[in-house]
Scaffold this active site. Structure first.
Site, PDB file in Angstrom:
ATOM      1  N   GLN A  56       0.847  -1.209   0.000  1.00 49.94           N
ATOM      2  CA  GLN A  56       0.000   0.000   0.000  1.00 49.94           C
ATOM      3  C   GLN A  56       0.878   1.253   0.000  1.00 49.94           C
ATOM      4  O   GLN A  56       1.965   1.268   0.587  1.00 49.94           O
ATOM      5  CB  GLN A  56      -0.921   0.003   1.217  1.00 49.94           C
ATOM      6  CG  GLN A  56      -0.196   0.070   2.556  1.00 49.94           C
ATOM      7  CD  GLN A  56      -1.118   0.072   3.770  1.00 49.94           C
ATOM      8  OE1 GLN A  56      -2.335  -0.054   3.655  1.00 49.94           O
ATOM      9  NE2 GLN A  56      -0.552   0.212   4.963  1.00 49.94           N
ATOM     10  N   HIS A  83       0.791  -4.494   2.936  1.00 53.03           N
ATOM     11  CA  HIS A  83      -0.564  -4.648   3.486  1.00 53.03           C
ATOM     12  C   HIS A  83      -0.734  -6.104   3.915  1.00 53.03           C
ATOM     13  O   HIS A  83      -1.140  -6.373   5.024  1.00 53.03           O
ATOM     14  CB  HIS A  83      -1.631  -4.229   2.464  1.00 53.03           C
ATOM     15  CG  HIS A  83      -3.041  -4.335   2.993  1.00 53.03           C
ATOM     16  ND1 HIS A  83      -4.133  -3.761   2.385  1.00 53.03           N
ATOM     17  CD2 HIS A  83      -3.548  -4.977   4.069  1.00 53.03           C
ATOM     18  CE1 HIS A  83      -5.234  -4.028   3.092  1.00 53.03           C
ATOM     19  NE2 HIS A  83      -4.904  -4.777   4.104  1.00 53.03           N
ATOM     20  N   PHE A 133      -2.520  -4.806  13.600  1.00 51.82           N
ATOM     21  CA  PHE A 133      -2.549  -5.026  12.147  1.00 51.82           C
ATOM     22  C   PHE A 133      -1.907  -6.379  11.819  1.00 51.82           C
ATOM     23  O   PHE A 133      -2.477  -7.197  11.093  1.00 51.82           O
ATOM     24  CB  PHE A 133      -1.784  -3.871  11.481  1.00 51.82           C
ATOM     25  CG  PHE A 133      -1.853  -3.795   9.974  1.00 51.82           C
ATOM     26  CD1 PHE A 133      -2.920  -4.305   9.250  1.00 51.82           C
ATOM     27  CD2 PHE A 133      -0.826  -3.162   9.263  1.00 51.82           C
ATOM     28  CE1 PHE A 133      -2.974  -4.197   7.852  1.00 51.82           C
ATOM     29  CE2 PHE A 133      -0.870  -3.044   7.883  1.00 51.82           C
ATOM     30  CZ  PHE A 133      -1.932  -3.565   7.180  1.00 51.82           C
ATOM     31  N   HIS A 136      -4.053  -9.253  12.928  1.00 53.54           N
ATOM     32  CA  HIS A 136      -5.197  -9.418  12.025  1.00 53.54           C
ATOM     33  C   HIS A 136      -4.765 -10.144  10.745  1.00 53.54           C
ATOM     34  O   HIS A 136      -5.442 -11.078  10.281  1.00 53.54           O
ATOM     35  CB  HIS A 136      -5.776  -8.036  11.686  1.00 53.54           C
ATOM     36  CG  HIS A 136      -6.774  -8.064  10.573  1.00 53.54           C
ATOM     37  ND1 HIS A 136      -8.096  -8.392  10.763  1.00 53.54           N
ATOM     38  CD2 HIS A 136      -6.634  -7.829   9.240  1.00 53.54           C
ATOM     39  CE1 HIS A 136      -8.730  -8.343   9.600  1.00 53.54           C
ATOM     40  NE2 HIS A 136      -7.877  -8.013   8.662  1.00 53.54           N
ATOM     41  N   GLU A 137      -3.630  -9.708  10.186  1.00 47.09           N
ATOM     42  CA  GLU A 137      -3.175 -10.318   8.923  1.00 47.09           C
ATOM     43  C   GLU A 137      -2.824 -11.789   9.128  1.00 47.09           C
ATOM     44  O   GLU A 137      -3.131 -12.635   8.288  1.00 47.09           O
ATOM     45  CB  GLU A 137      -1.981  -9.531   8.358  1.00 47.09           C
ATOM     46  CG  GLU A 137      -2.355  -8.131   7.871  1.00 47.09           C
ATOM     47  CD  GLU A 137      -3.360  -8.128   6.726  1.00 47.09           C
ATOM     48  OE1 GLU A 137      -3.214  -8.916   5.784  1.00 47.09           O
ATOM     49  OE2 GLU A 137      -4.323  -7.318   6.792  1.00 47.09           O
ATOM     50  N   LYS A 140      -6.338 -13.715   9.886  1.00 48.05           N
ATOM     51  CA  LYS A 140      -7.253 -13.791   8.732  1.00 48.05           C
ATOM     52  C   LYS A 140      -6.621 -14.539   7.558  1.00 48.05           C
ATOM     53  O   LYS A 140      -7.274 -15.353   6.909  1.00 48.05           O
ATOM     54  CB  LYS A 140      -7.650 -12.380   8.288  1.00 48.05           C
ATOM     55  CG  LYS A 140      -8.599 -12.356   7.086  1.00 48.05           C
ATOM     56  CD  LYS A 140      -9.170 -10.974   6.826  1.00 48.05           C
ATOM     57  CE  LYS A 140     -10.128 -10.981   5.643  1.00 48.05           C
ATOM     58  NZ  LYS A 140     -10.667  -9.637   5.353  1.00 48.05           N
ATOM     59  N   HIS A 141      -5.344 -14.245   7.277  1.00 49.60           N
ATOM     60  CA  HIS A 141      -4.723 -14.796   6.059  1.00 49.60           C
ATOM     61  C   HIS A 141      -3.625 -15.833   6.363  1.00 49.60           C
ATOM     62  O   HIS A 141      -3.596 -16.895   5.746  1.00 49.60           O
ATOM     63  CB  HIS A 141      -4.121 -13.658   5.224  1.00 49.60           C
ATOM     64  CG  HIS A 141      -5.120 -12.646   4.768  1.00 49.60           C
ATOM     65  ND1 HIS A 141      -6.020 -12.883   3.761  1.00 49.60           N
ATOM     66  CD2 HIS A 141      -5.386 -11.384   5.201  1.00 49.60           C
ATOM     67  CE1 HIS A 141      -6.787 -11.817   3.571  1.00 49.60           C
ATOM     68  NE2 HIS A 141      -6.432 -10.883   4.437  1.00 49.60           N
TER      69      HIS A 141
HETATM   70  P1  5GP Z   1     -11.345  -4.530   0.205  1.00 49.80           P
HETATM   71  O1  5GP Z   1     -12.798  -4.757   0.230  1.00 49.80           O
HETATM   72  O2  5GP Z   1     -10.886  -3.324   0.968  1.00 49.80           O
HETATM   73  O3  5GP Z   1     -10.700  -4.654  -1.146  1.00 49.80           O
HETATM   74  O4  5GP Z   1     -10.718  -5.758   0.998  1.00 49.80           O
HETATM   75  C1  5GP Z   1     -10.953  -5.952   2.360  1.00 49.80           C
HETATM   76  C2  5GP Z   1     -10.151  -7.121   2.829  1.00 49.80           C
HETATM   77  O5  5GP Z   1     -10.639  -8.344   2.259  1.00 49.80           O
HETATM   78  C3  5GP Z   1      -8.675  -7.114   2.429  1.00 49.80           C
HETATM   79  O6  5GP Z   1      -7.896  -6.344   3.266  1.00 49.80           O
HETATM   80  C4  5GP Z   1      -8.331  -8.563   2.533  1.00 49.80           C
HETATM   81  O7  5GP Z   1      -8.182  -8.971   3.868  1.00 49.80           O
HETATM   82  C5  5GP Z   1      -9.558  -9.205   1.960  1.00 49.80           C
HETATM   83  N1  5GP Z   1      -9.487  -9.367   0.499  1.00 49.80           N
HETATM   84  C6  5GP Z   1     -10.035  -8.541  -0.436  1.00 49.80           C
HETATM   85  N2  5GP Z   1      -9.824  -9.021  -1.663  1.00 49.80           N
HETATM   86  C7  5GP Z   1      -9.120 -10.176  -1.507  1.00 49.80           C
HETATM   87  C8  5GP Z   1      -8.635 -11.151  -2.423  1.00 49.80           C
HETATM   88  O8  5GP Z   1      -8.802 -11.070  -3.645  1.00 49.80           O
HETATM   89  N3  5GP Z   1      -7.972 -12.198  -1.884  1.00 49.80           N
HETATM   90  C9  5GP Z   1      -7.781 -12.337  -0.555  1.00 49.80           C
HETATM   91  N4  5GP Z   1      -7.096 -13.398  -0.144  1.00 49.80           N
HETATM   92  N5  5GP Z   1      -8.250 -11.458   0.330  1.00 49.80           N
HETATM   93  C10 5GP Z   1      -8.906 -10.390  -0.138  1.00 49.80           C
HETATM   94  P1  5GP Z   2      -7.938  -6.375   5.635  1.00 50.63           P
HETATM   95  O1  5GP Z   2      -8.365  -5.217   4.853  1.00 50.63           O
HETATM   96  O2  5GP Z   2      -6.538  -6.878   5.439  1.00 50.63           O
HETATM   97  O3  5GP Z   2      -8.933  -7.400   5.986  1.00 50.63           O
HETATM   98  O4  5GP Z   2      -7.874  -5.629   7.003  1.00 50.63           O
HETATM   99  C1  5GP Z   2      -7.076  -4.578   7.293  1.00 50.63           C
HETATM  100  C2  5GP Z   2      -7.395  -4.298   8.734  1.00 50.63           C
HETATM  101  O5  5GP Z   2      -6.223  -3.815   9.340  1.00 50.63           O
HETATM  102  C3  5GP Z   2      -8.476  -3.274   8.894  1.00 50.63           C
HETATM  103  O6  5GP Z   2      -9.227  -3.593  10.046  1.00 50.63           O
HETATM  104  C4  5GP Z   2      -7.694  -2.004   9.112  1.00 50.63           C
HETATM  105  O7  5GP Z   2      -8.347  -1.076   9.933  1.00 50.63           O
HETATM  106  C5  5GP Z   2      -6.463  -2.527   9.826  1.00 50.63           C
HETATM  107  N1  5GP Z   2      -5.263  -1.734   9.546  1.00 50.63           N
HETATM  108  C6  5GP Z   2      -4.453  -1.272  10.495  1.00 50.63           C
HETATM  109  N2  5GP Z   2      -3.453  -0.572   9.944  1.00 50.63           N
HETATM  110  C7  5GP Z   2      -3.644  -0.603   8.596  1.00 50.63           C
HETATM  111  C8  5GP Z   2      -2.937  -0.050   7.519  1.00 50.63           C
HETATM  112  O8  5GP Z   2      -1.907   0.618   7.617  1.00 50.63           O
HETATM  113  N3  5GP Z   2      -3.447  -0.304   6.279  1.00 50.63           N
HETATM  114  C9  5GP Z   2      -4.582  -1.043   6.091  1.00 50.63           C
HETATM  115  N4  5GP Z   2      -5.000  -1.229   4.842  1.00 50.63           N
HETATM  116  N5  5GP Z   2      -5.283  -1.559   7.108  1.00 50.63           N
HETATM  117  C10 5GP Z   2      -4.815  -1.347   8.356  1.00 50.63           C
END
Ligand code: 5GP
Ligand code: 5GP
Length: 250
Positions: A56, A83, A133, A136-137, A140-141
């Site tokens: 990011q 990210h 953060f 969470h990563e 979740k992943h």
């Molecule tokens: P956003 O809706 O902001 O694109 O994605 C929200 C979150 O959903 C991401 O931070 C990530 O955790 C998950 N996510 C969104 N798109 C994808 C994808 O194509 N593959 C995976 N593995 N996770 C995703």
């Molecule tokens: P994802 O989108 O990967 O599911 O989730 C990202 C989560 O991490 C969200 O809850 C977001 O608030 C938190 N977060 C904390 N720091 C950051 C950052 O620097 N960038 C992003 N994209 N998400 C962050």
């Protein structure tokens, strides 16, 4: 998932052994049949097909109505940050929160923390040290690729990929700078493709004035978490970019 996989593989191997003993391992056709069944089941047990490695641009995370907060450890460098490293299926769907029994444990990655603060900074508010953060990563992943990478391996793989995919250096060498000017998305994507040898996917967000800006760059990585590959599929949706987007300063 990893434990389930190992247990089921073990049971199949024991079954294979019993059956082959029963057949006195003499009947080679029967042995071959059992072997085929076992191989097919093992390949079906694969957890995921590839990773998205997502970076990011902090200027674009901050320059939105949600705003941002610098980490308690200080303002991160003016560089792309990690990210996440996200297991994905080649049909476009993805697993998440795969193993509640393997929670984030920072003591396993204490040697990586200073590099994480620099390369995987959290910009969410309130100001924090990044642990929420990263946790969470991982949960979740990361837990969805735990059969390949344990926690240390997972975070280390992401950090190695970050140094391999030096987006800012690639873009700046192509005359694309975080100077608040607009750049064509296809030109940005081509510069990255020329720099790393693989086609990236670009996601954008919207600044407070309503302008689209360069937010995230996705590249694809093999299941070991180490080699770049062409993406088997790009994320669903259009990435919210317009043909030309702002590259804000940070
Ligand atoms: P956003 O809706 O902001 O694109 O994605 C929200 C979150 O959903 C991401 O931070 C990530 O955790 C998950 N996510 C969104 N798109 C994808 C994808 O194509 N593959 C995976 N593995 N996770 C995703
Ligand atoms: P994802 O989108 O990967 O599911 O989730 C990202 C989560 O991490 C969200 O809850 C977001 O608030 C938190 N977060 C904390 N720091 C950051 C950052 O620097 N960038 C992003 N994209 N998400 C962050």
């Amino acid at each position: 998932m990893g434990t389930k996989f190992n247990r089921s593989v073990l049971i199949k191997l024991l079954l294979l052994q019993c059956l082959s003993v029963l057949s006195e391992a003499q009947d080679s056709d029967f042995f071959y049949f059992v072997q085929q069944v076992t191989d097919t089941s093992m390949s079906e047990a694969q957890d995921f097909d590839f990773f998205y490695f997502v970076q990011q641009w902090p200027g674009s995370y901050c320059d939105t109505s949600q705003s941002c907060c610098y980490p308690t450890t200080g303002k991160p460098p003016s560089d792309f940050g990690i990210h996440g490293l996200w297991p994905n299926y080649k049909n476009g769907s993805y697993p998440s929160y795969c193993d509640p029994d393997n929670p984030y444990d920072e003591s396993e990655i204490s040697d990586l923390i200073s590099s994480m603060q620099e390369n995987w900074a959290s910009l969410s508010c309130p100001s924090n040290n990044g642990s929420t953060f990263w946790s969470h990563e991982w949960e979740k992943h990361g837990t969805c690729s735990e059969s390949v990478l344990d926690q240390h391996g997972y975070f280390q793989a992401a950090l190695k990929l970050k140094s391999k995919v030096d987006l800012l250096q690639i873009l700046q060498s192509a005359g694309i700078n975080p100077d608040g000017r607009n750049y064509t998305v296809s030109v940005i994507a081509s510069a990255i493709r020329d720099g790393i040898g693989y086609t990236p996917w670009i996601a954008c967000n919207v600044d407070v004035a309503g302008n689209r800006q360069l937010y995230e760059v996705y590249v694809c990585v093999d299941t070991s978490g180490s080699s770049l590959i062409e993406c088997p599929v790009f994320p669903q949706g259009d990435g919210k970019c317009t043909s030309s987007v702002e590259f804000p300063a940070f």
